[in-house]
Enzyme design. Sequence first.
Site, short mmCIF file in Angstrom:
data_model
loop_
_atom_site.label_atom_id
_atom_site.label_comp_id
_atom_site.label_asym_id
_atom_site.label_seq_id
_atom_site.Cartn_x
_atom_site.Cartn_y
_atom_site.Cartn_z
N ASP A 115 0.81 -1.23 0.00
CA ASP A 115 0.00 0.00 0.00
C ASP A 115 0.84 1.28 0.00
O ASP A 115 0.48 2.26 -0.63
CB ASP A 115 -0.91 0.03 1.23
CG ASP A 115 -2.01 -1.00 1.16
OD1 ASP A 115 -2.92 -0.82 0.34
OD2 ASP A 115 -1.96 -1.98 1.91
N TYR A 165 -9.64 -0.45 2.84
CA TYR A 165 -9.07 -0.36 4.19
C TYR A 165 -8.73 1.07 4.59
O TYR A 165 -8.39 1.91 3.75
CB TYR A 165 -7.79 -1.19 4.28
CG TYR A 165 -8.02 -2.54 4.91
CD1 TYR A 165 -8.36 -2.64 6.25
CD2 TYR A 165 -7.91 -3.71 4.17
CE1 TYR A 165 -8.58 -3.88 6.84
CE2 TYR A 165 -8.14 -4.95 4.76
CZ TYR A 165 -8.47 -5.03 6.09
OH TYR A 165 -8.69 -6.24 6.66
CO CO Z 1 -7.48 -7.04 7.69
#
Ligand code: CO
Length: 626
Positions: free
Chosen positions: A290, A374
């Site tokens: 990420d 996320y």
């Molecule tokens: Co997770």
Amino acid sequence: MTHPLDPLTAAEITHAVATFRSQHDDEKAFFSSAGLVEPPKDKVKAGADVPRIVRLLGVDKTPDGGFAADVNLDAGEASISRLPGNAQAPYGFADLGLAVVLTKQNEEWLVAVAKRGIATATEEDLELIQIDPWPAGGFAHSAIPEGHRAVRCIAFVREDETDNGYARPIHGLIAHVDITARQVIAIEDNGVVPMPTASGRFDSPSQSLTRTDLKELAITQPDGPSFSVDGYKVNWQGYEFRVGIHPVNGLVLHQLSLRDRPVLYRAALSEMVVPYGDSDPMHSWKHVLDASEYNMGQLINSLKLGCDCLGEIHYFDIDQITHEGAVKRVENAICMHEEDYGIQWKHYDSSSRTSEVRRSRRLVISSIFTIGNYDYGFYWYLYLDGTIQMEIKLTGIVGVSAVADGQVNAAQSPLISTELSSPVHQHVFNFRLDWELDGGSNSLYENQIEVLPMDDKNPAGTQFRSVSRQLTDEASAKRNISPEVSRYWKVTNPASINGLGQPVAYKLLPQASPALFAHADSQVARRAGFGKHHLWATPYVDGELHAAGPYTVMHEGQEGLPELTADNRDISDCDLVMWHTVAVTHVPRPEDWPVMPVEYCGFHLIPVGFFDRNPTLDLPSSCHGD
Ligand code: CO
């Protein structure tokens, strides 16, 4: 007056882009990031006059990995180069937006979507389909030529634009997109699974009940906070440090000192990876880096008073480059405030029947980044007793699979709602801690408990002792946690001796944390080798900032920690950089749906003989409310 480590200003980004464009006439140039090239450490420490240099990364009409341009703002000159070898610029909005458009235009993909009973006839229908492009690195489709930029697009359907974007996965369907060739190379259809029907909304109006018995909890500091701020420099309770944002590393602390004694030159996330353990072809390849693939720092949230942060808040704003080279201001990007933290210490004396007790509090410096489904909060906590903590708050929405007729591979993708399962996965973070304990050279030790054998000297078998050994080179410093022997790692300054005749030290107290599970020979472990050890250490070298290498999009794992440490450099007495891996394994549970309650992980840095005694005896004895 700009400090050499201050984040880039809007004017600097604009100046950098104009300088770049004056030397590089390409209307197809799009930017992934604009970041400050931090000047050499010795120059910053010496207070030397250093130029402000902006590194622009992006892609243009040349069909390769993209450009890197170091723009010297003082000289008004850009040094522009193509990214070397198979290095590529981080994915930017230009890449991801293109992948979405190409996927939605692809006939074969539209047929596969329609086969699942999803409307695709109108523009409005297509707008309800959410496409998430995932990095294809390590798992590019075999028809995509080497050196091309690629993503795998997975998709979801929303009821409307306010719906949970992940509640209805279009399961089984992947579009393989060659961004460089600007085409969808292949549609992979692993079979139709019925679309889940249940609502996954988590906004307040969608809930049948809202609690009414929570009374207001106010945090007030009538005299104001105890910190002072000068630009990006902060002073609080003997701490002094600078805050910043880096396109890859996110929230950065620089030049942190305590009572005028240097502790850390730089502390920040270096890299992270989220590898999935599921066998399902929708997930088995996922391992997004990420930080470096998506430029986590560019994905910073604008925080809201009373919601993200509560109390007397100081906010820092951040200016960022847009993919078109304009400037976007993110207001309230870094939040700073004080929090009460229970008691710092206490003792009740049974003879005098009196208590001595002091309150603890901590200074919180935090930012939150949203990467697809996320959300990651990074929280630095500074405590009155010299303890420094990093806490990561993991939240957002878990990855999901649609489930057909209760057919669940529960060990690899547990059921989290009636129609959804969620794959097991890890979140593996690596933090780079550039030590400067009391200035000068630092050394690294491993401490752990040794249980003594039961013999004449230990007849009751109760004895154990703390043993310490120096980690003198990069190979010996590749270490993993061992909670069963209370293992920790200690940084010392052998030339700085405390009042008890010991070298001053700080210890890294790791949490019980897994390491990267992916097989050593896997693409995941090659690309994210940093995850195999909880501790790495290197001697400081300018520019060595990246645990998985500076450019990770589509790469094979070059220049990460395994390569940085390949020469086994000496670290016995040096300008020490510690790299700490902390991870959680996520076995999703029903409570993680439809939005995940925060899960925590992190580590502590704790003074060990940095002071000669409890440094908080001078706290006032008056308790709150006196
Ligand atoms: Co997770």
